[in-house]
Motif scaffolding. Structure first.
Motif, mmCIF file in Angstrom:
data_model
loop_
_atom_site.group_PDB
_atom_site.id
_atom_site.type_symbol
_atom_site.label_atom_id
_atom_site.label_comp_id
_atom_site.label_asym_id
_atom_site.label_seq_id
_atom_site.Cartn_x
_atom_site.Cartn_y
_atom_site.Cartn_z
ATOM 1 N N GLN A 152 10.424 12.219 5.892
ATOM 2 C CA GLN A 152 9.131 11.721 5.434
ATOM 3 C C GLN A 152 7.972 12.497 6.062
ATOM 4 O O GLN A 152 6.980 12.755 5.415
ATOM 5 C CB GLN A 152 9.038 10.231 5.770
ATOM 6 C CG GLN A 152 7.947 9.499 5.043
ATOM 7 C CD GLN A 152 8.109 7.983 5.119
ATOM 8 O OE1 GLN A 152 9.031 7.455 5.734
ATOM 9 N NE2 GLN A 152 7.204 7.271 4.482
ATOM 10 N N ASP A 171 13.173 11.833 1.476
ATOM 11 C CA ASP A 171 12.384 10.644 1.823
ATOM 12 C C ASP A 171 10.910 10.925 1.560
ATOM 13 O O ASP A 171 10.269 11.637 2.324
ATOM 14 C CB ASP A 171 12.619 10.285 3.292
ATOM 15 C CG ASP A 171 12.047 8.914 3.640
ATOM 16 O OD1 ASP A 171 11.382 8.299 2.777
ATOM 17 O OD2 ASP A 171 12.264 8.462 4.779
ATOM 18 N N SER A 214 13.561 4.156 4.668
ATOM 19 C CA SER A 214 13.846 5.283 5.573
ATOM 20 C C SER A 214 15.005 4.959 6.502
ATOM 21 O O SER A 214 15.865 5.809 6.754
ATOM 22 C CB SER A 214 12.613 5.627 6.420
ATOM 23 O OG SER A 214 11.588 6.116 5.593
HETATM 24 MG MG LIG Z 1 9.849 5.304 5.024
#
Ligand SMILES: [Mg+2]
Ligand SMILES: Nc1ncnc2c1ncn2[C@@H]1O[C@H](COP(=O)(O)OP(=O)(O)OP(=O)(O)O)[C@@H](O)[C@H]1O
Length: 355
Positions: free
Chosen positions: A103, A185, A54
């Motif tokens: 995410q 992500d 990330s």
């Molecule tokens: Mg991550």
């Protein structure tokens, strides 16, 4: 499939390094990340939790937390180093040319605005659309991502939608401006399997239609096998192996990649059992001096434990960061990695793989 070849590279990340200042010292979250993204293709970034996936993508977009800083590297996009752009120039690029599915979708949707207002805002800001046109386009986008009754849903607040729908809204928002690059992500981890498959299909479909290039971050090697053309394997902040998808699955080179392939569920092959890699990812405060995987590596020698290997490129453009594949390697002639014999000759190794 060769990475070098004649392919048009839309994004090239070179030796990226990102550090976070913390009370207990500096954390090198990203420390030597390099990869190339060919235009219209998908690159997967895989690696255990905490390996820096990330933070790599947030560094590319320069969306780091305030204690984070990019301390080295270059990110070339259409000939410009993004790290040299001003915040104003970056703002124009984000969401417009390079957009991201985060995410955690809840943290990136604003709870006090309807989804229509949020998608419209992106369109008005980046594409200079009128409020009315932006609203019409928002409904179209919701339809495009498969949300039923989009003309009604456009007036919903995020909390009125299911997790899968919110994720679709995020995708609609990220696609609002026909980006050149989509950074996704873990876009499907929180979703159930059917919705996951639908969303992956959707991203693929849009990619074919719009010629988008995609950076796809995931834990799921089955998803990688289905969606990616190239894969960058990350370990402890570094890219340790980068290759085309066929090579990665059929001729993985790094002991770490081999371990990862055996430890994660895959839907592309039958697996008798999963074998977790022994040991843990090193703490960012206590990185091994040599190869970062050496404390867990079944093939490690003194060289591995004392000196950091560099990311070396082979004739196909594939890359590995491992002493086994260099002239300096003087380890065993035959190396047993995770119970299978792989022949490793001094002066460049070969892996011998099961069918
Ligand atoms: Mg991550
Ligand atoms: N704001 C921050 N301050 C300090 N350390 C941070 C910060 N953000 C991330 N890190 C550290 O950076 C490292 C890389 O984190 P990152 O979120 O990129 O991992 P990841 O590979 O995406 O993991 P996951 O698969 O769990 O999402 C971790 O050690 C993490 O603790």
């Amino acid at each position: 499939m060769s990475i070098q070849g004649t392919e048009d590279i839309i994004l090239e990340v070179k030796n990226l390094q990102t550090i976070f200042k913390t009370d207990t010292g500096d954390v090198r979250a990203v420390d030597g990340v390099s990869f190339k993204l060919p235009k219209g293709k998908t690159i997967g970034i895989v690696g255990e939790s905490g390996s820096g996936k990330s933070i790599t993508s947030l560094s590319i977009l320069q969306l780091l937390a305030s204690n984070g800083k990019i301390t080295n590297g270059e990110v070339f996009y259409k000939g410009d180093d993004l790290l040299k752009l001003t915040e104003n120039q970056m703002r124009k690029l984000r969401g417009n040319e390079i957009s991201m599915i985060f995410q955690e979708p809840m943290t990136s949707l604003n709870p006090v605005y309807t989804v229509g207002q949020q998608i419209s805002e992106a369109l008005m800001l980046h594409q200079n659309m009128s409020k009315k046109d932006a609203f019409i386009r928002s409904v179209e986008l919701l339809q495009l991502v498969g949300i039923p009754s989009p003309d009604k849903r456009v007036k919903n607040y995020p909390f009125e939608l299911s997790g899968g729908m919110r994720q679709r809204v995020m995708i609609a928002m990220s696609l609002a401006c026909d980006p050149e690059i989509l950074v996704a992500d873990e876009p499907t981890t929180a979703l159930d399997v059917t919705i996951q498959a639908q969303i992956l299909e959707l991203i693929k479909e849009l990619q074919d239609r719009l010629g988008m290039s995609v950076i796809f971050i995931t834990h799921d090697l089955g998803v990688v096998a289905e969606t990616c053309d190239y894969v960058a394997v990350m370990y402890a902040g570094q890219v340790v192996e980068y290759s085309d998808i066929r090579t990665l699955f059929h001729q993985p080179k790094l002991p770490y990649t081999i371990g990862l392939l055996k430890s994660l569920p895959r839907h592309d092959i039958e697996q008798d059992k999963l074998e977790p890699i022994k040991g843990n990812v090193p703490s960012p405060h206590e990185m091994p001096v040599g190869c970062r995987f050496s404390p867990r590596c079944p093939a490690a020698t003194d060289l591995c434990r004392t000196k950091m290997p560099q990311l070396e490129t082979d004739e196909n453009g594939n890359q590995v960061r491992c002493w086994i594949y260099t002239d300096e390697w003087t380890g065993e002639a035959e190396v047993d990695i995770y119970g299978e014999t792989r022949i490793a000759k001094s002066g460049g190794a070969k892996t011998v793989l099961p069918d």
